[in-house]
Design an enzyme around this catalytic site. Structure first.
Site, PDB file in Angstrom:
ATOM      1  N   ASP A   8       1.039  -1.295   0.025  1.00 55.19           N
ATOM      2  CA  ASP A   8       0.038  -0.125   0.157  1.00 55.19           C
ATOM      3  C   ASP A   8       0.878   1.328  -0.134  1.00 55.19           C
ATOM      4  O   ASP A   8       2.263   1.269   0.540  1.00 55.19           O
ATOM      5  CB  ASP A   8      -0.887  -0.025   1.181  1.00 55.19           C
ATOM      6  N   ARG A   9       0.404   2.082  -0.383  1.00 53.05           N
ATOM      7  CA  ARG A   9       1.282   3.516  -0.405  1.00 53.05           C
ATOM      8  C   ARG A   9       1.056   4.341   0.857  1.00 53.05           C
ATOM      9  O   ARG A   9       2.172   4.289   1.752  1.00 53.05           O
ATOM     10  CB  ARG A   9       0.986   4.523  -1.517  1.00 53.05           C
ATOM     11  N   ASP A  10       0.058   5.105   1.025  1.00 51.10           N
ATOM     12  CA  ASP A  10      -0.096   6.018   2.109  1.00 51.10           C
ATOM     13  C   ASP A  10       0.111   5.379   3.572  1.00 51.10           C
ATOM     14  O   ASP A  10      -0.853   4.174   3.686  1.00 51.10           O
ATOM     15  CB  ASP A  10      -1.123   6.812   2.084  1.00 51.10           C
ATOM     16  N   ASN A  18      -3.549  12.967   4.830  1.00 44.93           N
ATOM     17  CA  ASN A  18      -4.728  12.969   4.082  1.00 44.93           C
ATOM     18  C   ASN A  18      -4.660  13.515   2.589  1.00 44.93           C
ATOM     19  O   ASN A  18      -4.307  14.804   2.495  1.00 44.93           O
ATOM     20  CB  ASN A  18      -5.812  13.518   4.910  1.00 44.93           C
ATOM     21  N   GLN A  52      -7.013   5.749  -4.299  1.00 48.09           N
ATOM     22  CA  GLN A  52      -6.724   7.452  -4.447  1.00 48.09           C
ATOM     23  C   GLN A  52      -8.063   8.179  -4.655  1.00 48.09           C
ATOM     24  O   GLN A  52      -8.118   8.679  -5.724  1.00 48.09           O
ATOM     25  CB  GLN A  52      -5.667   7.801  -5.486  1.00 48.09           C
TER      26      GLN A  52
END
Length: 174
Positions: A8-10, A18, A52
């Site tokens: 996963d990225r964030d 956010n 996203q």
């Protein structure tokens, strides 16, 4: 068949902020480069899959996302890390698409391009939807990291829990 690690990225690759889309606000998780170099040296291909929804919400555009992604990939290359493919879902939670995690559409797209051994692959995420995505896709091994969204250990369905991506090389050793 290739073994892979899906990230996963964030909250996993970068510090959770956010609706992040600005390069100047992007901050890699401490230790990510060293950890991914070790994982890469074990023969894993590295992929990033990221929801996203800020795109569908109008907070930023696909072009904004792609500029940030190009920059991020260059930073990985500068650290001798190859990210084989990045997949993203631009949809919101109510769009009923096939790509938004916990659905496995992003992984399905990657599987069209690579012959991946899912039984010997891993997914690293910071949310239960990431872990559920791995389960839906048939990825056998999961790690939930505490560097992104908060969760209680007892609530995690992941095989392993660790503080951040810098610790995954203690879990993934072959």
């Amino acid at each position: 068949m290739t073994k892979a690690i899906f990230l996963d990225r964030d909250g996993v690759v970068n510090v959770e902020k956010n609706y992040l889309y600005k390069i100047e606000e992007f901050e890699f998780i401490d230790g990510i480069f060293e950890s991914l170099k070790k994982i890469q040296s074990l023969g894993y291909k590295i992929f990033i899959i990221t929801n996203q929804s800020g795109i569908s919400r109008g907070y930023y555009s696909v072009d904004d996302f792609e500029k940030l992604t190009s920059w991020m990939l260059e930073e990985f290359r500068n650290n001798e890390i190859v990210i084989s493919q990045v997949e993203f879902c631009p949809h919101g939670p109510n769009d009923n698409c096939l790509c938004r995690k916990p659905k496995s559409g992003m992984i399905d797209k990657i599987l069209k391009n690579y012959d991946i051994d899912l039984k010997n692959s891993w997914l690293v995420g910071d949310k239960s939807s990431d872990i559920e995505c791995a389960q839906h896709a048939g990825i056998s091994n999961t790690i939930q990291v505490k560097s992104g969204h908060k969760f209680k250990n007892d609530d995690s369905k992941a095989d392993y829990i660790c503080e951040s991506i810098k610790d995954i090389d203690k879990i993934i050793q072959t």
